[in-house]
Design a protein around this motif. Structure first.
Motif, PDB file in Angstrom:
ATOM      1  N   LYS A   2     -15.776  41.583  55.063  1.00 37.31           N
ATOM      2  CA  LYS A   2     -15.597  43.149  54.677  1.00 37.31           C
ATOM      3  C   LYS A   2     -14.296  43.503  54.852  1.00 37.31           C
ATOM      4  O   LYS A   2     -13.941  43.795  56.139  1.00 37.31           O
ATOM      5  CB  LYS A   2     -16.878  43.897  55.000  1.00 37.31           C
ATOM      6  CG  LYS A   2     -16.822  45.152  54.392  1.00 37.31           C
ATOM      7  CD  LYS A   2     -18.406  46.185  54.624  1.00 37.31           C
ATOM      8  CE  LYS A   2     -18.347  47.107  53.848  1.00 37.31           C
ATOM      9  NZ  LYS A   2     -19.689  48.132  53.982  1.00 37.31           N
ATOM     10  N   ALA A 101     -13.830  47.843  50.524  1.00 37.69           N
ATOM     11  CA  ALA A 101     -14.164  49.186  50.718  1.00 37.69           C
ATOM     12  C   ALA A 101     -12.985  49.901  50.816  1.00 37.69           C
ATOM     13  O   ALA A 101     -11.808  49.345  51.051  1.00 37.69           O
ATOM     14  CB  ALA A 101     -15.268  49.238  52.025  1.00 37.69           C
ATOM     15  N   HIS A 125     -18.243  50.038  45.542  1.00 43.20           N
ATOM     16  CA  HIS A 125     -17.385  49.958  46.640  1.00 43.20           C
ATOM     17  C   HIS A 125     -18.047  51.180  47.784  1.00 43.20           C
ATOM     18  O   HIS A 125     -18.318  52.165  47.262  1.00 43.20           O
ATOM     19  CB  HIS A 125     -15.790  50.077  46.590  1.00 43.20           C
ATOM     20  CG  HIS A 125     -15.396  49.151  45.700  1.00 43.20           C
ATOM     21  ND1 HIS A 125     -14.963  47.947  45.992  1.00 43.20           N
ATOM     22  CD2 HIS A 125     -15.387  49.086  44.066  1.00 43.20           C
ATOM     23  CE1 HIS A 125     -14.535  47.170  44.830  1.00 43.20           C
ATOM     24  NE2 HIS A 125     -14.720  47.934  43.826  1.00 43.20           N
ATOM     25  N   SER A 126     -18.097  50.944  49.107  1.00 37.85           N
ATOM     26  CA  SER A 126     -18.398  51.743  49.951  1.00 37.85           C
ATOM     27  C   SER A 126     -17.072  52.616  50.328  1.00 37.85           C
ATOM     28  O   SER A 126     -15.949  51.992  50.152  1.00 37.85           O
ATOM     29  CB  SER A 126     -18.793  51.277  51.356  1.00 37.85           C
ATOM     30  OG  SER A 126     -19.947  50.583  50.975  1.00 37.85           O
ATOM     31  N   LYS A 147     -23.098  55.358  49.624  1.00 40.84           N
ATOM     32  CA  LYS A 147     -21.868  54.618  49.771  1.00 40.84           C
ATOM     33  C   LYS A 147     -20.852  55.367  50.445  1.00 40.84           C
ATOM     34  O   LYS A 147     -19.654  54.635  50.646  1.00 40.84           O
ATOM     35  CB  LYS A 147     -21.238  54.337  48.269  1.00 40.84           C
ATOM     36  CG  LYS A 147     -21.978  53.276  47.521  1.00 40.84           C
ATOM     37  CD  LYS A 147     -21.997  51.825  48.018  1.00 40.84           C
ATOM     38  CE  LYS A 147     -22.792  50.793  47.038  1.00 40.84           C
ATOM     39  NZ  LYS A 147     -21.936  50.192  45.990  1.00 40.84           N
TER      40      LYS A 147
END
Length: 192
Positions: A2, A101, A125-126, A147
């Protein structure tokens, strides 16, 4: 893996940028933070903005001693003007094994609803939001959004604009920059 994407001109990168990125790398579920250096728009000539590769070099020098922080020129080859959604699409195609992200200041979240395809960004996407002291309010649609993660990072009031002005005025700004960045700026005589 991530990866948090921290977009900016980084003109120059300073200890505030590093502090926020390192905080996220150490205190969130992000494995790495990539500093995505935003290229100079061919449509906007801003004399105080250093060349793309000079700014990338500063980011590389600032991050090279940190295993979880990386410099990225990923936007240099993309069509201009570029939008975040285009960069995210490109990254997804190039690195399908990674999850990406966004990292942004609270001030950017206030205008996020105006971004191109912001709903699509949020769907896929966060977003990690660090605190900034700024005017205005955040859209209620972003309150408690699954999110959007507000991060309790240190509030950094340092800005690249302030640093450039201080250099131009002949002030000592060495404590505000990573050592390798200071050495490069000094050697190259930038912003004077």
């Amino acid at each position: 893996m991530k990866i948090g994407l921290y977009f900016g001109t980084f003109n120059p990168i300073h200890v505030g940028h590093l502090t926020i990125a390192n905080h996220l790398a150490e205190h969130s579920d992000l494995d790495q933070v990539w500093f995505v250096v935003t290229p100079q728009s061919p449509f906007k000539k801003k004399s105080s903005l250093l060349d793309n590769y000079q700014r990338l070099e500063m980011v590389y020098r600032a991050t090279k001693d940190y295993a979880k922080l990386k410099s990225s020129d990923i936007e240099f080859g993309l069509k201009q003007p570029n939008y975040t959604i285009d960069t995210l699409t490109y990254l997804f195609e190039k690195f399908p094994e990674h999850e990406f992200a966004l990292i942004m200041g609270e001030d950017n979240l206030k205008s996020f609803h105006k971004w191109k395809n912001y709903e699509l960004i949020l769907e896929n996407h966060s977003i990690y939001v660090y605190p900034r002291i700024s005017e205005g309010t955040i859209e209620t649609q972003f309150d408690n959004h699954p999110k959007i993660h507000k991060v309790d990072a240190p509030i950094m009031q340092l800005s690249s604009t302030f640093i450039r002005k201080e250099i131009k005025d002949g002030k000592n700004i060495k404590p505000m920059l990573p050592e390798h960045v200071w050495e490069y700026l000094d050697e190259m005589n930038f912003y004077r």
